[in-house]
Design a protein around this motif. Sequence first.
Motif, mmCIF file in Angstrom:
data_model
loop_
_atom_site.group_PDB
_atom_site.id
_atom_site.type_symbol
_atom_site.label_atom_id
_atom_site.label_comp_id
_atom_site.label_asym_id
_atom_site.label_seq_id
_atom_site.Cartn_x
_atom_site.Cartn_y
_atom_site.Cartn_z
ATOM 1 N N HIS A 42 27.967 37.704 -45.356
ATOM 2 C CA HIS A 42 27.541 39.067 -45.690
ATOM 3 C C HIS A 42 28.716 39.738 -46.380
ATOM 4 C CE1 HIS A 42 29.929 40.675 -42.347
ATOM 5 N NE2 HIS A 42 29.408 39.742 -41.580
ATOM 6 N N LEU A 43 28.620 41.037 -46.661
ATOM 7 C CA LEU A 43 29.651 41.701 -47.457
ATOM 8 C C LEU A 43 30.329 42.859 -46.733
ATOM 9 C CD1 LEU A 43 27.796 41.667 -50.900
ATOM 10 C CD2 LEU A 43 29.623 40.146 -50.121
ATOM 11 N N ASP A 44 30.315 42.843 -45.408
ATOM 12 C CA ASP A 44 30.970 43.895 -44.622
ATOM 13 C C ASP A 44 32.241 43.336 -43.984
ATOM 14 O OD1 ASP A 44 31.802 45.924 -42.986
ATOM 15 O OD2 ASP A 44 29.960 46.068 -41.810
ATOM 16 N N PRO A 45 33.425 43.670 -44.524
ATOM 17 C CA PRO A 45 34.671 43.117 -43.974
ATOM 18 C C PRO A 45 34.999 43.626 -42.583
ATOM 19 C CG PRO A 45 35.152 44.796 -45.617
ATOM 20 C CD PRO A 45 33.664 44.578 -45.663
ATOM 21 N N THR A 46 34.324 44.677 -42.128
ATOM 22 C CA THR A 46 34.584 45.204 -40.789
ATOM 23 C C THR A 46 33.704 44.553 -39.736
ATOM 24 O OG1 THR A 46 32.949 47.019 -40.832
ATOM 25 C CG2 THR A 46 35.094 47.432 -41.869
#
Length: 493
Positions: A38-42
């Motif tokens: 996915h694209l959420d680094p958190t």
Amino acid sequence: MTAWKSILAATALALASSTAAFAARTDVVVGVVLEPPHLDPTAGAAAAIDEVVYANVFEGLTSIGPAGEVEPALAASWEISDDGKVYTFKLHEGVKFHDGSDLTAEDVKFSLDRARAEDSTNAQKGLFAQIDSVEAVDPTTVKVTLKQPQGSFLYNLGWGDAVIVAPESAEGNKEKPIGTGPFKFDNWAKGSSITIVKNPDYWGEAVALDKAEFRIIPDAAAAVPALLSGDVHAFPNMPAGDALPQIQSDSRFEVVIGATEGETVLATNNKKAPFDNLKVRQAIAHALDRDAIMAAGSSGLGTPIGSHFSPANEAYVDLTGTYPLDLDKAKALLKEAGYPDGFKATLKLPPPAYARDGGQVIASQLREIGIELEIIPVEWAQWLEQAFKGKDYDLTIVSHTEPNDIGIYARKDYYFNYDNPDFDKVIAELDVASDQAKRNELFKQAQEILAKDAVNGFLFQLPKVGVWDAKLEGMWENAPIQATDLTGVKWAD
């Protein structure tokens, strides 16, 4: 004559147009080996996330620069109290998220509180453990109070896991990331590519590129022709394989062998028998031929390591001689541990060549001392679910690319299942030490404990094989953080 003049004029015009078109080029296609989950680094541990969005789409209060230095990002400046416990950050004014909403101190408070919350899904929750409170003093001022001084606090805030997000869009960032960066998310063609475009409303210095496409190309068989044909302009980490010498001899490309923070290890489940026995882990360490593993897994590139620390760091200690290659010693240790005939175990291998190819060599080496490994190839999503989250593994191979992350061995819930109070004490001292000489000494102690305990099979520091069009400027030589920062990339005139 008139006809020839017309042809020459047309040719000159075409050449001029071609030259102008090239000079004005503002797009780039970047090859990446792994598709992010996915694209959420958190909310994820996969390095592939940061490789796309760090510094490009998302920003933190600070950032990590190309030499590993801490730089201001969303925080224009900061002040630190005399006791080292209170950090007061002044935010840049006029910063907007990609959906048009304003960045305020409340967003910073939300992001840091969310990262450190009890139910946080942040893969590096430990980075925020020393935060006692976060206060939005006014719209552009944030005060962070720590439980105790922490020498690495500003550095920690530069990780991708510490980027600032908005409460209105945070839950949707996995599929449609909304940050404050100089690029905006445009499109994700699953299994193929991720495209970002220039943010016209960026608060800081505008980027030169109008569009960047991250094209997912997992192996050398596809990567090499994509590069040679011009379909891909750059591979920050290229799976060149045996074709690397050919590419190096081609003047169209620049090849830069740099350093990463990627400690490549034979990760070991330290609480699962028989790996909970120190002598078993020592036997494995004595059976590993690092040079042969590097030859298979990284084209012979990289630097052998004996602990979990980058050779590029000034506090690095060469501990590769702690357990030298010695098969007789390895067999004797297995016998002392109660396994004179060896044993069977599993080796889960994620997709990268350093794991799949290196794993075959390791299986062969351990077979020499009686350890029979069943090789189980897994995709990254499976690896994250089974090994990293579920701790359902015996042995696995992975490169830990997070910056300066030796402290992960002190985490009781980490997938290595390692527990040593002496090591924890060193890390606790390191957390509060601000004097660099003292920190370096503690780093050395921590490395020595991990090496002696043979926590993992410490293999090599992953090299950064950067290959890109010779006319492309601004690509990073080294990778002090797991990122493909395109903010300074442009085509030469």
